[in-house]
Design an enzyme around this catalytic site. Structure first.
Site, mmCIF file in Angstrom:
data_model
loop_
_atom_site.group_PDB
_atom_site.id
_atom_site.type_symbol
_atom_site.label_atom_id
_atom_site.label_comp_id
_atom_site.label_asym_id
_atom_site.label_seq_id
_atom_site.Cartn_x
_atom_site.Cartn_y
_atom_site.Cartn_z
ATOM 1 N N ASP A 14 -50.639 30.220 10.553
ATOM 2 C CA ASP A 14 -50.241 31.275 9.611
ATOM 3 C C ASP A 14 -48.941 31.997 9.955
ATOM 4 O OD1 ASP A 14 -51.002 32.966 11.751
ATOM 5 O OD2 ASP A 14 -52.975 33.372 10.881
ATOM 6 N N HIS A 74 -51.501 23.356 15.911
ATOM 7 C CA HIS A 74 -51.931 22.761 14.646
ATOM 8 C C HIS A 74 -50.872 22.863 13.557
ATOM 9 C CE1 HIS A 74 -56.421 23.224 16.024
ATOM 10 N NE2 HIS A 74 -55.765 22.294 16.660
ATOM 11 N N CYS A 84 -39.612 15.623 -1.671
ATOM 12 C CA CYS A 84 -38.402 15.536 -0.853
ATOM 13 C C CYS A 84 -37.188 15.390 -1.755
ATOM 14 C CB CYS A 84 -38.527 14.334 0.077
ATOM 15 S SG CYS A 84 -37.030 14.018 1.017
ATOM 16 N N SER A 138 -63.560 29.577 18.038
ATOM 17 C CA SER A 138 -64.962 29.170 18.177
ATOM 18 C C SER A 138 -65.130 28.129 19.282
ATOM 19 C CB SER A 138 -65.482 28.621 16.844
ATOM 20 O OG SER A 138 -64.634 27.589 16.375
HETATM 21 N N1 APR Z 1 -61.378 39.173 16.658
HETATM 22 C C1 APR Z 1 -61.601 38.126 17.495
HETATM 23 N N2 APR Z 1 -62.323 37.050 17.152
HETATM 24 C C2 APR Z 1 -62.862 37.023 15.933
HETATM 25 C C3 APR Z 1 -62.683 38.073 14.995
HETATM 26 C C4 APR Z 1 -61.902 39.179 15.413
HETATM 27 N N3 APR Z 1 -61.665 40.235 14.613
HETATM 28 N N4 APR Z 1 -63.326 37.739 13.850
HETATM 29 C C5 APR Z 1 -63.881 36.533 14.051
HETATM 30 N N5 APR Z 1 -63.619 36.093 15.306
HETATM 31 C C6 APR Z 1 -64.006 34.832 15.944
HETATM 32 C C7 APR Z 1 -65.304 34.211 15.463
HETATM 33 O O1 APR Z 1 -66.419 34.784 16.152
HETATM 34 C C8 APR Z 1 -65.091 32.738 15.797
HETATM 35 O O2 APR Z 1 -65.534 32.450 17.120
HETATM 36 O O3 APR Z 1 -63.021 33.865 15.634
HETATM 37 C C9 APR Z 1 -63.579 32.560 15.736
HETATM 38 C C10 APR Z 1 -63.073 31.748 14.557
HETATM 39 O O4 APR Z 1 -63.497 30.439 14.690
HETATM 40 P P1 APR Z 1 -62.952 29.288 13.741
HETATM 41 O O5 APR Z 1 -62.979 29.723 12.326
HETATM 42 O O6 APR Z 1 -63.684 28.042 14.092
HETATM 43 O O7 APR Z 1 -61.402 29.210 14.153
HETATM 44 P P2 APR Z 1 -60.682 28.341 15.259
HETATM 45 O O8 APR Z 1 -61.477 28.269 16.518
HETATM 46 O O9 APR Z 1 -59.283 28.838 15.353
HETATM 47 O O10 APR Z 1 -60.660 26.914 14.578
HETATM 48 C C11 APR Z 1 -59.964 25.870 15.197
HETATM 49 O O11 APR Z 1 -60.370 24.460 13.305
HETATM 50 O O12 APR Z 1 -60.429 23.896 11.037
HETATM 51 C C12 APR Z 1 -59.690 23.885 12.196
HETATM 52 O O13 APR Z 1 -57.369 23.618 12.268
HETATM 53 C C13 APR Z 1 -58.353 24.608 12.063
HETATM 54 O O14 APR Z 1 -57.085 25.712 13.798
HETATM 55 C C14 APR Z 1 -58.366 25.592 13.213
HETATM 56 C C15 APR Z 1 -59.361 24.959 14.170
#
Ligand code: APR
Length: 231
Positions: free
Chosen positions: A96, A112, A138, A180
């Site tokens: 982002d 990513h 393109c 996560s």
């Molecule tokens: N502050 C900190 N952590 C938070 C907050 C917050 N305010 N709100 C939510 N979270 C945590 C959740 O508890 C969760 O563990 O952020 C995490 C988000 O997890 P995902 O949605 O799985 O995101 P991420 O781990 O970045 O995903 C990895 O998955 O789909 C792909 O390419 C995409 O980069 C992404 C990758």
């Protein structure tokens, strides 16, 4: 309490939760992007090959939503720390651009990719920071441009990964925020830091898949956790 001043080589490893307080939805959990959209239809090369316009319009919806989002205090804390110490790096899974918006310009590794870039398979990468894509195609060959993002099934960019691993292997403090820990290979990065004796911190209001690995856990949102340890 940890004396953070004694650490010099610091890695901030960020995931979608880092941007949650900026209003950017996470991928998993309540309100997550993949609960609403099937990634097989919107975020993989096969989907793009079958229907590039559908995939591009999904990313355009996300860009429009991101346009209204702004970095929060946590992003700014990291950007300010980077100004004081050029051995601080950000390795992010986020596409982002929120860290850059907060003023983190150098030492940022986007594992990513970025939603603000598009690429032609033959020609070049286009940066495009507008709300709407300037073009889907393109200007040289007319092929559809693909978001410069690592989708499901893609390999990570070799150079970005190598550099990230090099820095993580050498850091003394590793702070994981809002991930996560289920998407590989990024989910393996905290273990690299741990195996190299870095002090490892997790900031996440919820447990992650790899929480047991950390030396200190802060079960708070990113901005509060960061403020707590750096103010
Ligand atoms: N502050 C900190 N952590 C938070 C907050 C917050 N305010 N709100 C939510 N979270 C945590 C959740 O508890 C969760 O563990 O952020 C995490 C988000 O997890 P995902 O949605 O799985 O995101 P991420 O781990 O970045 O995903 C990895 O998955 O789909 C792909 O390419 C995409 O980069 C992404 C990758």
């Amino acid at each position: 309490m940890i004396d953070f001043k004694k650490y010099k080589k610091i890695i901030f490893f960020t995931g979608a939760g880092m941007s949650a307080e900026s209003g950017v939805p996470t991928y998993r959990g309540q309100g997550g992007v993949w609960a609403k959209y099937n990634f097989r239809e919107y975020a993989c090369q096969d989907a793009f090959d079958i229907n590039p316009e559908k995939v591009l319009s999904f990313h355009e919806i996300r860009r429009k939503a991101l346009f209204k989002c702004h970095p929060h205090r946590g992003h700014k804390i990291i950007a300010d720390l980077q100004k004081q110490n050029n051995e601080i790096s950000i390795v992010t899974q986020n596409i982002d651009g929120m860290h850059q918006k907060a003023g983190s310009i150098n030492n940022i590794f986007e594992l990513h990719g970025s939603i603000w870039r598009l690429r032609c398979s033959i020609h070049r990468i286009y940066e495009d920071f507008k709300k709407q894509y300037k073009t889907y195609k393109c200007e040289k060959c007319g092929n559809y441009l693909r978001p410069d993002i690592i989708w499901f099934g893609d390999s990570l960019d070799h150079n970005v990964t190598e550099k990230s691993i090099e820095l993580i292997s050498d850091c003394d403090l590793f702070i994981s925020i809002g991930t996560s820990g289920v998407v590989w290979p990024a989910a393996g990065f905290p273990e690299i830091a741990k195996n190299n004796n870095a002090f490892c911190v997790e900031i996440n209001p919820e447990p992650s898949a790899i929480s047991e690995l950390y030396d200190k856990i802060i079960r708070k949102p990113a901005s509060i956790g960061l403020k707590e340890i750096f103010s």
